[in-house]
Write an enzyme that holds these catalytic residues in place. Sequence first.
Site, PDB file in Angstrom:
ATOM      1  N   ARG A 118       2.620 -43.478 -32.696  1.00  0.00           N
ATOM      2  CA  ARG A 118       1.507 -42.543 -32.821  1.00  0.00           C
ATOM      3  C   ARG A 118       0.605 -42.934 -33.971  1.00  0.00           C
ATOM      4  O   ARG A 118      -0.594 -43.069 -33.815  1.00  0.00           O
ATOM      5  CB  ARG A 118       2.035 -41.126 -33.026  1.00  0.00           C
ATOM      6  CG  ARG A 118       0.923 -40.150 -33.363  1.00  0.00           C
ATOM      7  CD  ARG A 118       1.456 -38.754 -33.539  1.00  0.00           C
ATOM      8  NE  ARG A 118       2.328 -38.397 -32.460  1.00  0.00           N
ATOM      9  CZ  ARG A 118       3.451 -37.717 -32.606  1.00  0.00           C
ATOM     10  NH1 ARG A 118       3.844 -37.352 -33.798  1.00  0.00           N
ATOM     11  NH2 ARG A 118       4.187 -37.416 -31.575  1.00  0.00           N
ATOM     12  N   TYR A 119       1.188 -43.089 -35.159  1.00  0.00           N
ATOM     13  CA  TYR A 119       0.410 -43.573 -36.300  1.00  0.00           C
ATOM     14  C   TYR A 119       0.289 -45.082 -36.143  1.00  0.00           C
ATOM     15  O   TYR A 119       1.230 -45.737 -35.703  1.00  0.00           O
ATOM     16  CB  TYR A 119       1.144 -43.275 -37.600  1.00  0.00           C
ATOM     17  CG  TYR A 119       1.379 -41.811 -37.892  1.00  0.00           C
ATOM     18  CD1 TYR A 119       0.344 -41.009 -38.351  1.00  0.00           C
ATOM     19  CD2 TYR A 119       2.640 -41.241 -37.732  1.00  0.00           C
ATOM     20  CE1 TYR A 119       0.559 -39.676 -38.648  1.00  0.00           C
ATOM     21  CE2 TYR A 119       2.865 -39.907 -38.030  1.00  0.00           C
ATOM     22  CZ  TYR A 119       1.817 -39.131 -38.493  1.00  0.00           C
ATOM     23  OH  TYR A 119       2.034 -37.812 -38.789  1.00  0.00           O
ATOM     24  N   ARG A 122       3.259 -47.022 -37.980  1.00  0.00           N
ATOM     25  CA  ARG A 122       4.652 -46.568 -37.919  1.00  0.00           C
ATOM     26  C   ARG A 122       5.100 -46.372 -36.483  1.00  0.00           C
ATOM     27  O   ARG A 122       4.325 -45.916 -35.649  1.00  0.00           O
ATOM     28  CB  ARG A 122       4.792 -45.200 -38.616  1.00  0.00           C
ATOM     29  CG  ARG A 122       4.919 -45.258 -40.101  1.00  0.00           C
ATOM     30  CD  ARG A 122       4.462 -43.956 -40.741  1.00  0.00           C
ATOM     31  NE  ARG A 122       3.006 -43.926 -40.859  1.00  0.00           N
ATOM     32  CZ  ARG A 122       2.297 -42.898 -41.311  1.00  0.00           C
ATOM     33  NH1 ARG A 122       2.905 -41.782 -41.669  1.00  0.00           N
ATOM     34  NH2 ARG A 122       0.986 -42.960 -41.387  1.00  0.00           N
ATOM     35  N   CYS A 131      24.593 -36.979 -31.057  1.00  0.00           N
ATOM     36  CA  CYS A 131      24.748 -36.557 -32.445  1.00  0.00           C
ATOM     37  C   CYS A 131      26.146 -35.970 -32.586  1.00  0.00           C
ATOM     38  O   CYS A 131      26.675 -35.418 -31.627  1.00  0.00           O
ATOM     39  CB  CYS A 131      23.738 -35.485 -32.802  1.00  0.00           C
ATOM     40  SG  CYS A 131      22.052 -35.949 -32.388  1.00  0.00           S
ATOM     41  N   CYS A 135      22.372 -29.565 -33.357  1.00  0.00           N
ATOM     42  CA  CYS A 135      21.727 -28.511 -34.145  1.00  0.00           C
ATOM     43  C   CYS A 135      20.988 -27.586 -33.205  1.00  0.00           C
ATOM     44  O   CYS A 135      20.205 -28.041 -32.368  1.00  0.00           O
ATOM     45  CB  CYS A 135      20.733 -29.113 -35.136  1.00  0.00           C
ATOM     46  SG  CYS A 135      21.428 -30.477 -36.070  1.00  0.00           S
ATOM     47  N   CYS A 138      17.213 -28.076 -32.932  1.00  0.00           N
ATOM     48  CA  CYS A 138      16.710 -29.429 -32.650  1.00  0.00           C
ATOM     49  C   CYS A 138      15.391 -29.377 -31.875  1.00  0.00           C
ATOM     50  O   CYS A 138      15.261 -28.672 -30.890  1.00  0.00           O
ATOM     51  CB  CYS A 138      17.729 -30.218 -31.851  1.00  0.00           C
ATOM     52  SG  CYS A 138      17.181 -31.919 -31.549  1.00  0.00           S
ATOM     53  N   ARG A 140      14.173 -31.940 -30.339  1.00  0.00           N
ATOM     54  CA  ARG A 140      14.250 -32.869 -29.205  1.00  0.00           C
ATOM     55  C   ARG A 140      15.329 -32.447 -28.213  1.00  0.00           C
ATOM     56  O   ARG A 140      15.976 -33.283 -27.589  1.00  0.00           O
ATOM     57  CB  ARG A 140      14.538 -34.287 -29.694  1.00  0.00           C
ATOM     58  CG  ARG A 140      13.410 -34.840 -30.521  1.00  0.00           C
ATOM     59  CD  ARG A 140      13.418 -36.363 -30.560  1.00  0.00           C
ATOM     60  NE  ARG A 140      12.409 -36.806 -31.513  1.00  0.00           N
ATOM     61  CZ  ARG A 140      12.678 -37.470 -32.643  1.00  0.00           C
ATOM     62  NH1 ARG A 140      13.917 -37.800 -32.940  1.00  0.00           N
ATOM     63  NH2 ARG A 140      11.709 -37.817 -33.443  1.00  0.00           N
ATOM     64  N   ASP A 299       8.983 -26.593 -35.294  1.00  0.00           N
ATOM     65  CA  ASP A 299       7.993 -26.907 -34.258  1.00  0.00           C
ATOM     66  C   ASP A 299       7.870 -25.812 -33.197  1.00  0.00           C
ATOM     67  O   ASP A 299       8.673 -24.892 -33.134  1.00  0.00           O
ATOM     68  CB  ASP A 299       8.396 -28.204 -33.547  1.00  0.00           C
ATOM     69  CG  ASP A 299       8.204 -29.400 -34.444  1.00  0.00           C
ATOM     70  OD1 ASP A 299       7.285 -29.378 -35.273  1.00  0.00           O
ATOM     71  OD2 ASP A 299       8.985 -30.360 -34.304  1.00  0.00           O
ATOM     72  N   ASP A 336       3.972 -30.430 -38.195  1.00  0.00           N
ATOM     73  CA  ASP A 336       3.717 -31.501 -37.235  1.00  0.00           C
ATOM     74  C   ASP A 336       2.896 -30.865 -36.116  1.00  0.00           C
ATOM     75  O   ASP A 336       3.382 -29.982 -35.404  1.00  0.00           O
ATOM     76  CB  ASP A 336       5.057 -32.052 -36.716  1.00  0.00           C
ATOM     77  CG  ASP A 336       5.027 -33.556 -36.585  1.00  0.00           C
ATOM     78  OD1 ASP A 336       3.923 -34.113 -36.404  1.00  0.00           O
ATOM     79  OD2 ASP A 336       6.107 -34.181 -36.653  1.00  0.00           O
ATOM     80  N   LYS A 343       1.427 -35.193 -38.685  1.00  0.00           N
ATOM     81  CA  LYS A 343       1.814 -34.249 -39.728  1.00  0.00           C
ATOM     82  C   LYS A 343       0.637 -33.959 -40.657  1.00  0.00           C
ATOM     83  O   LYS A 343      -0.088 -34.867 -41.031  1.00  0.00           O
ATOM     84  CB  LYS A 343       2.974 -34.836 -40.539  1.00  0.00           C
ATOM     85  CG  LYS A 343       4.254 -35.003 -39.734  1.00  0.00           C
ATOM     86  CD  LYS A 343       5.342 -35.660 -40.561  1.00  0.00           C
ATOM     87  CE  LYS A 343       6.595 -35.919 -39.764  1.00  0.00           C
ATOM     88  NZ  LYS A 343       6.422 -36.945 -38.711  1.00  0.00           N
TER      89      LYS A 343
HETATM   90  C1  LIG Z   1       7.074 -38.017 -38.583  1.00  0.00           C
HETATM   91  C2  LIG Z   1       6.728 -39.188 -37.833  1.00  0.00           C
HETATM   92  C3  LIG Z   1       6.613 -40.446 -38.447  1.00  0.00           C
HETATM   93  C4  LIG Z   1       6.878 -40.660 -39.915  1.00  0.00           C
HETATM   94  O1  LIG Z   1       5.971 -39.950 -40.673  1.00  0.00           O
HETATM   95  P1  LIG Z   1       5.950 -40.055 -42.248  1.00  0.00           P
HETATM   96  O2  LIG Z   1       4.977 -38.989 -42.644  1.00  0.00           O
HETATM   97  O3  LIG Z   1       5.485 -41.428 -42.602  1.00  0.00           O
HETATM   98  O4  LIG Z   1       7.327 -39.806 -42.754  1.00  0.00           O
HETATM   99  C5  LIG Z   1       6.231 -41.501 -37.681  1.00  0.00           C
HETATM  100  N1  LIG Z   1       5.996 -41.366 -36.353  1.00  0.00           N
HETATM  101  C6  LIG Z   1       6.078 -40.176 -35.742  1.00  0.00           C
HETATM  102  C7  LIG Z   1       5.803 -40.087 -34.295  1.00  0.00           C
HETATM  103  C8  LIG Z   1       6.457 -39.046 -36.455  1.00  0.00           C
HETATM  104  O5  LIG Z   1       6.574 -37.858 -35.840  1.00  0.00           O
HETATM  105  S1  SF4 Z   2      18.217 -32.167 -35.272  1.00  0.00           S
HETATM  106 FE1  SF4 Z   2      18.602 -32.876 -33.159  1.00  0.00          FE
HETATM  107  S2  SF4 Z   2      18.549 -35.118 -33.305  1.00  0.00           S
HETATM  108 FE2  SF4 Z   2      18.805 -34.333 -35.401  1.00  0.00          FE
HETATM  109  S3  SF4 Z   2      21.041 -34.306 -35.732  1.00  0.00           S
HETATM  110 FE3  SF4 Z   2      20.456 -32.282 -35.015  1.00  0.00          FE
HETATM  111  S4  SF4 Z   2      20.748 -32.359 -32.781  1.00  0.00           S
HETATM  112 FE4  SF4 Z   2      20.694 -34.470 -33.515  1.00  0.00          FE
END
Ligand SMILES: *Cc1c(COP(=O)(O)O)cnc(C)c1O
Ligand code: SF4
Length: 385
Positions: A118-119, A122, A131, A135, A138, A140, A299, A336, A343
């Site tokens: 996305r960025y 990164r 995991c 959690c 979570c 995701r 989120d 985010d 973010k």
């Molecule tokens: C959070 C995130 C990052 C890392 O972000 P930083 O602000 O550099 O820690 C990189 N890619 C995605 C898609 C993210 O959600």
């Molecule tokens: S937040 Fe989601 S991905 Fe992270 S450790 Fe917990 S269950 Fe796993």
Amino acid sequence: MTSLTFSYDRRPPKFQTVAADQWTNWHWQHQHRLRDADDFDGVLHLTADERAAFDEVDGSFRVAVTPHYAALMDRQSPACPIRRQALPHKDELATYPFELEDPLAEESHMPVPGLTHRYPDRALLYVSHHCPVYCRHCTRKRKVSDPTSAASRAQLEQALDHIRKTPAIRDVILSGGDPLTLSDDRLDEILTALRRIDHVEVIRLGTRNPVTLPQRITPELAAVLQAHAPIYVHTHFNHPAELGADAAEALGLLLHAGCVLGNQMVLLRGVNDDPETVMTLNRALLRHGCRPYYVLQCDMAQGITHFRTPLRRGLEIMDHLRGRIGGMGVPHFVVDLPGGGGKVELTPDYLVDGSPASSTEPFQTLRFRNFQGDLFDFVDVDLDR
Ligand SMILES: *Cc1c(COP(=O)(O)O)cnc(C)c1O
Ligand code: SF4
């Protein structure tokens, strides 16, 4: 230094006969994870609501709790911050119109499966969807714990190829799920492949194992990480009760392996949504060489709205930290943005009068408040006016 306890010394009646060398073996911990309500017999007194929630949420998001993490829980109180993070709750089934399945549009920013780019600089590389503990908050949930969504070897090779041919990617974040679900050898292969790519300057590892399965941080794993140093390890402590002697040892091993440690706390209602809890956590983290990096606003994901706090609460926490703990203990409070906006940081407003943006004079007096609410004038100077 205040003495911390090992989870073995707090182990519940169910595990009384387990030997210490079993308890501290991460394979044993993995194999003995608690998955349904009956597994908690001899571990905790589940309330009727907690017990019912196992059936109610069945199928929506798996339950797994390591014996280690269960041993940190309060045996009686359902308000325990660790219980809240790991035991299912009927509120997970509530739906709200604004909730999104993939709030950060991670799937639509995938140039190849298993990589979110996305960025410009990164990329998030998903190397496992499992995991030790799932959690309840979570973000995701849509794919974590889903066995059909695990990254295959071929998919990972394709993602590495994409990184190889994209020189703009300077920072790769191993994510998941939890990357430490992989074996040391597999992790070593991936890190070796990444280190061979010249333009990859920074490698990060996002893992909750120091919290949920600190026994996973073995000297052997530390040696793998050390061979590829420096690895930036971003972990996820949410409450001071999670940082016992086992976690402290795990952080120590990572530090000695040349890792740079940071913590990404998620702000959660009923877990850590008050300033003193975050202050205590951040002090404990700094004591063990881990810098608080982010406080993340929860989120807009499905099934986690009951964990959300108003943005105001996050700002109150940040305002409390500033001035009362060294700057290293003051993380960034970030939201985010949905749809892949990325973010953005929110900070308490310390400027009470005037604005640097509207300054048109060579000298302009701005009025600030400090962390105690006292007012101070500061003269902004622009000699080029
Ligand atoms: C959070 C995130 C990052 C890392 O972000 P930083 O602000 O550099 O820690 C990189 N890619 C995605 C898609 C993210 O959600
Ligand atoms: S937040 Fe989601 S991905 Fe992270 S450790 Fe917990 S269950 Fe796993």
